[in-house]
Design a protein around this motif. Structure first.
Motif, PDB file in Angstrom:
ATOM      1  N   GLU A  79      41.620   6.746  17.216  1.00  0.00           N
ATOM      2  CA  GLU A  79      42.855   6.056  16.829  1.00  0.00           C
ATOM      3  C   GLU A  79      42.189   4.748  17.684  1.00  0.00           C
ATOM      4  O   GLU A  79      42.217   4.733  18.944  1.00  0.00           O
ATOM      5  CB  GLU A  79      43.697   6.057  17.575  1.00  0.00           C
ATOM      6  CG  GLU A  79      45.537   5.292  17.389  1.00  0.00           C
ATOM      7  CD  GLU A  79      46.318   6.408  17.816  1.00  0.00           C
ATOM      8  OE1 GLU A  79      47.603   5.276  17.866  1.00  0.00           O
ATOM      9  OE2 GLU A  79      46.688   7.455  18.458  1.00  0.00           O
ATOM     10  N   ILE A  80      42.077   3.760  17.121  1.00  0.00           N
ATOM     11  CA  ILE A  80      41.354   2.252  17.711  1.00  0.00           C
ATOM     12  C   ILE A  80      42.244   1.351  17.437  1.00  0.00           C
ATOM     13  O   ILE A  80      43.563   1.411  16.753  1.00  0.00           O
ATOM     14  CB  ILE A  80      39.767   1.916  16.823  1.00  0.00           C
ATOM     15  CG1 ILE A  80      39.283   3.270  16.975  1.00  0.00           C
ATOM     16  CG2 ILE A  80      39.725   1.006  17.606  1.00  0.00           C
ATOM     17  CD1 ILE A  80      38.442   3.253  18.081  1.00  0.00           C
ATOM     18  N   SER A  81      42.323   0.352  18.370  1.00  0.00           N
ATOM     19  CA  SER A  81      43.110  -0.515  18.460  1.00  0.00           C
ATOM     20  C   SER A  81      42.443  -1.666  18.664  1.00  0.00           C
ATOM     21  O   SER A  81      41.442  -1.916  19.313  1.00  0.00           O
ATOM     22  CB  SER A  81      44.854  -0.360  19.534  1.00  0.00           C
ATOM     23  OG  SER A  81      43.764  -1.081  20.749  1.00  0.00           O
ATOM     24  N   TYR A  82      43.327  -3.329  17.944  1.00  0.00           N
ATOM     25  CA  TYR A  82      42.564  -4.444  17.725  1.00  0.00           C
ATOM     26  C   TYR A  82      43.784  -5.430  18.705  1.00  0.00           C
ATOM     27  O   TYR A  82      44.647  -5.325  18.058  1.00  0.00           O
ATOM     28  CB  TYR A  82      41.781  -4.341  16.847  1.00  0.00           C
ATOM     29  CG  TYR A  82      41.301  -6.320  16.518  1.00  0.00           C
ATOM     30  CD1 TYR A  82      40.354  -6.566  17.479  1.00  0.00           C
ATOM     31  CD2 TYR A  82      41.926  -7.038  15.580  1.00  0.00           C
ATOM     32  CE1 TYR A  82      39.375  -7.890  17.648  1.00  0.00           C
ATOM     33  CE2 TYR A  82      42.066  -8.774  15.775  1.00  0.00           C
ATOM     34  CZ  TYR A  82      40.880  -9.034  17.096  1.00  0.00           C
ATOM     35  OH  TYR A  82      40.084 -10.532  17.083  1.00  0.00           O
ATOM     36  N   LEU A  93      43.513   6.596  23.755  1.00  0.00           N
ATOM     37  CA  LEU A  93      43.357   8.430  24.618  1.00  0.00           C
ATOM     38  C   LEU A  93      44.724   8.489  24.723  1.00  0.00           C
ATOM     39  O   LEU A  93      45.479   8.327  24.188  1.00  0.00           O
ATOM     40  CB  LEU A  93      43.205   8.467  26.135  1.00  0.00           C
ATOM     41  CG  LEU A  93      41.989   7.219  26.271  1.00  0.00           C
ATOM     42  CD1 LEU A  93      41.274   7.748  27.690  1.00  0.00           C
ATOM     43  CD2 LEU A  93      40.735   7.966  25.817  1.00  0.00           C
ATOM     44  N   ASP A  94      44.599   9.690  24.537  1.00  0.00           N
ATOM     45  CA  ASP A  94      45.792  11.288  24.070  1.00  0.00           C
ATOM     46  C   ASP A  94      46.755  10.955  25.470  1.00  0.00           C
ATOM     47  O   ASP A  94      47.752  11.168  24.369  1.00  0.00           O
ATOM     48  CB  ASP A  94      45.544  12.995  24.482  1.00  0.00           C
ATOM     49  CG  ASP A  94      44.365  13.101  23.746  1.00  0.00           C
ATOM     50  OD1 ASP A  94      44.734  12.096  21.713  1.00  0.00           O
ATOM     51  OD2 ASP A  94      43.237  14.411  23.734  1.00  0.00           O
ATOM     52  N   LYS A  99      41.239   2.442  26.322  1.00  0.00           N
ATOM     53  CA  LYS A  99      40.385   2.258  26.597  1.00  0.00           C
ATOM     54  C   LYS A  99      38.955   1.465  26.481  1.00  0.00           C
ATOM     55  O   LYS A  99      39.190   1.423  25.327  1.00  0.00           O
ATOM     56  CB  LYS A  99      39.521   3.687  27.069  1.00  0.00           C
ATOM     57  CG  LYS A  99      38.297   3.860  27.353  1.00  0.00           C
ATOM     58  CD  LYS A  99      37.117   5.126  26.960  1.00  0.00           C
ATOM     59  CE  LYS A  99      35.773   4.998  27.953  1.00  0.00           C
ATOM     60  NZ  LYS A  99      35.121   6.757  27.910  1.00  0.00           N
ATOM     61  N   GLY A 100      38.516   0.050  26.755  1.00  0.00           N
ATOM     62  CA  GLY A 100      38.044  -0.802  26.456  1.00  0.00           C
ATOM     63  C   GLY A 100      36.676  -0.359  25.927  1.00  0.00           C
ATOM     64  O   GLY A 100      35.843   0.690  26.084  1.00  0.00           O
ATOM     65  N   ILE A 101      36.407  -0.702  24.508  1.00  0.00           N
ATOM     66  CA  ILE A 101      34.994  -0.365  23.417  1.00  0.00           C
ATOM     67  C   ILE A 101      35.051  -1.631  23.488  1.00  0.00           C
ATOM     68  O   ILE A 101      35.035  -2.671  23.455  1.00  0.00           O
ATOM     69  CB  ILE A 101      35.453   0.389  22.270  1.00  0.00           C
ATOM     70  CG1 ILE A 101      36.521  -0.224  21.346  1.00  0.00           C
ATOM     71  CG2 ILE A 101      35.443   1.614  23.294  1.00  0.00           C
ATOM     72  CD1 ILE A 101      36.134   0.771  20.440  1.00  0.00           C
TER      73      ILE A 101
END
Length: 559
Positions: A79-82, A93-94, A99-101
């Motif tokens: 699951e990604i957010s912007y 995360l669950d 967590k930054g990417i």
């Protein structure tokens, strides 16, 4: 079905989003498509201080589709957010924590430009442009998106979960968008070869010769030490004959026994036939033993004792062979009567080369005569000088050293072939390289072969010159190398001292090198064994057995 590189089972790909993406890519893209998975790269960069550093990266997928071009895919699973305000990308995360990417589009762009640069440099000699269409895209296999795409991206290069069943079409559509021309520029067969060569070049690890020989040498040395067990077995025995094949460690054991006697306070004479061998042994005697161990070759012993007795010792111009065979030994016996120096023990190496009339003076120089301590090491197969049946003093039944411990198994096998006998080797001895045996017609051909092997061994293989020797039945002025003083900057010397000091590769006659050894031997000018009276089977056996690790034999056809 496309080809996945490296060739692995898709189920073995550890990361599920990449595993899912790979499955659709391989199943849906055509057979002539290449798909590189998890492609790592490393490049030099400069840090803030201007120093050169290494920067690493990894590309999830590189797709080479011949009909459309090359596409780099970055996969962001989960699951990604912007955040449009901060332009931050995060994985949810669950636990709900963010967590930054890295920005996946920036990551894909950076990976593409690394590959572009590498392909230009290695495949197109630094050309300004690649002659085919290329670009990048990002796959979100666990997400869908809505709204406008982030800066640095376009819908054509965003693949979501619902696109996976049609990913072949999406790859083609993305490359259509990346085309700088009206239509995509395909990747030709030659272009594919260049890309493959650039991003996955052949990488061969070739064993360096000197390291290979070092490893073999450790094994041979360990085996040779086992022969010391014989000396322990002999214990307090004062008189013994030890018969051993070439490479069984006779010379080493002779020196070890001399040192053992010296440890007991006994003055010991170690005598052999070959002058070079005597010098070699003498230089390896530890300083602490020099007052008790005297090393001489037989005729050197004759000369020195004659001088000590005040006798003239000079070979005549005629009947010189008879002088060295008979007269020298007679003069030694006369000198022994006049010189008070005697030895508590006498050790003879190369006993097969001693004439029967030489044993009497060696018994006489022993403080206890023919009952004194005496060891004789010999190999009847190595008789190069005595033109009659060998004769040894009465020292009892000989002890046997049947196992070759000097040579690799393949060189020992060559020696056994020459004699048509079995020469055992240790089971854990190194196999080594198969000896090279060839025949040439002219001196020029011999020179070219010698140059080649010296180049392979010394220049490329990094052997020291002192590890290599060239042997011939003839002296250098009568050999195929008579006018050759160096090869590719490597000196060829007949001075054994220069050789031992690593100033050149040694040239020697076979007889002159008897008792010595080298890691690599080139034996030249070998005549037909059935025709040459001056080079017998025993000479051939001795010459080949001098080579510990590498052996080249060059036969020369007679005119």
């Amino acid at each position: 079905m496309a080809r996945l590189i490296p060739k692995v089972q898709i189920d073995e790909i550890a990361v599920k989003p990449e595993r899912d993406t790979a499955k659709f890519l391989v199943d849906l893209l055509p057979d002539d498509c290449l798909i590189y998975h998890s492609y790592p790269w490393l490049r030099t960069d400069r840090n803030d201080r201007g120093n050169t550093t290494l920067r690493e990266g990894e590309t999830d997928f590189v797709i080479i589709l011949p009909t459309h071009g090359m596409l780099v895919l970055e996969v962001k699973g989960g699951e990604i957010s912007y955040d449009a305000d901060t332009r931050d990308w995060n994985r949810i995360l669950d636990s709900g924590r963010l967590k930054g990417i890295q920005d996946p589009f920036e990551q894909a762009r950076r990976n593409l430009h690394y590959l572009e640069k590498a392909i230009k440099l290695r495949g197109y000699q630094g050309a300004d442009h690649l002659p085919f269409t290329y670009g990048y895209a990002v796959v979100f296999p666990d997400c869908e998106y809505r709204g406008p795409t982030p800066p640095g991206s376009e819908p054509a290069i965003v693949f979501s979960a619902s696109d996976l069943p049609f990913i072949d079409r999406r790859v083609m559509a993305a490359l259509n968008q990346w085309s700088r021309r009206d239509r995509v520029t395909p990747v030709g067969r030659e272009d594919i070869d260049r890309i493959v060569k650039a991003i996955s070049p052949g990488f061969d690890l070739l064993p360096v010769l000197f390291r290979k020989i070092e490893e073999q040498e450790e094994k041979l040395f360990r085996l040779t030490k086992e022969q010391h067990n014989l000396l322990a077995f002999l214990g307090t025995k004062t008189r013994a004959c030890i018969e051993g094949v070439a490479g069984s460690g006779k010379t080493m054991l002779a020196q070890a026994q001399a040192e053992k006697f010296a440890d007991q306070g006994m003055s010991t004479l170690l005598v052999c036939y070959n002058k070079n061998l005597a010098n070699w042994i003498n230089e390896t005697i530890p300083d602490g033993y020099r007052d008790l161990i005297t090393v001489k070759h037989f005729h050197g012993l004759c000369s020195e004792w004659a001088r000590k007795a005040g006798m003239q010792f000079s070979p005549p111009r005629i009947d010189v062979e008879q002088f060295w065979r008979d007269t020298a030994a007679d003069q030694l016996m006369d000198a022994i009567d006049m010189v008070p120096q005697k030895f508590d023990a006498v050790i003879v190496d190369e006993g097969q080369d001693f004439y029967p009339n030489w044993w009497m003076p060696l018994e006489m120089i022993n403080a206890n005569g023919d009952e004194g301590t005496m060891y004789v090491f010999y190999d009847p197969r190595q008789n190069l000088y005595v033109d009659q049946a060998g004769s040894l003093p009465a020292l009892g039944e000989p002890y046997m050293l049947p196992t070759n411990c000097r040579n690799t198994r393949l060189i020992a096998g060559k020696c056994a072939e020459i004699l048509a006998v079995e020469i055992p080797t240790r089971g854990d001895a190194p196999l080594g390289e198969k000896p090279t045996v060839l025949t040439v017609e002219m001196d020029y051909d011999v020179k070219k072969r010698v140059e080649r092997y010296l180049g392979d061994w010394v220049k490329d293989g990094k052997l020291e010159p002192r590890q290599v020797a060239i042997l011939s039945p003839n002296i250098k002025s009568r050999s195929s190398l008579k006018s050759m003083t160096s090869s590719r900057g490597i000196l060829i010397t007949d001075d054994i001292a220069q050789w031992k000091n690593n100033n050149g590769v040694l040239f020697s006659t076979v007889k002159g090198f008897k008792g010595l050894e080298a890691d690599a031997i080139i034996l030249i000018d070998v005549p037909d064994q059935n025709e040459a009276s001056f080079f017998k089977r025993s000479d051939y056996y001795v010459a080949c057995s001098r080579a510990k690790h590498l052996l080249v034999v060059i036969h020369k056809e007679e005119d």
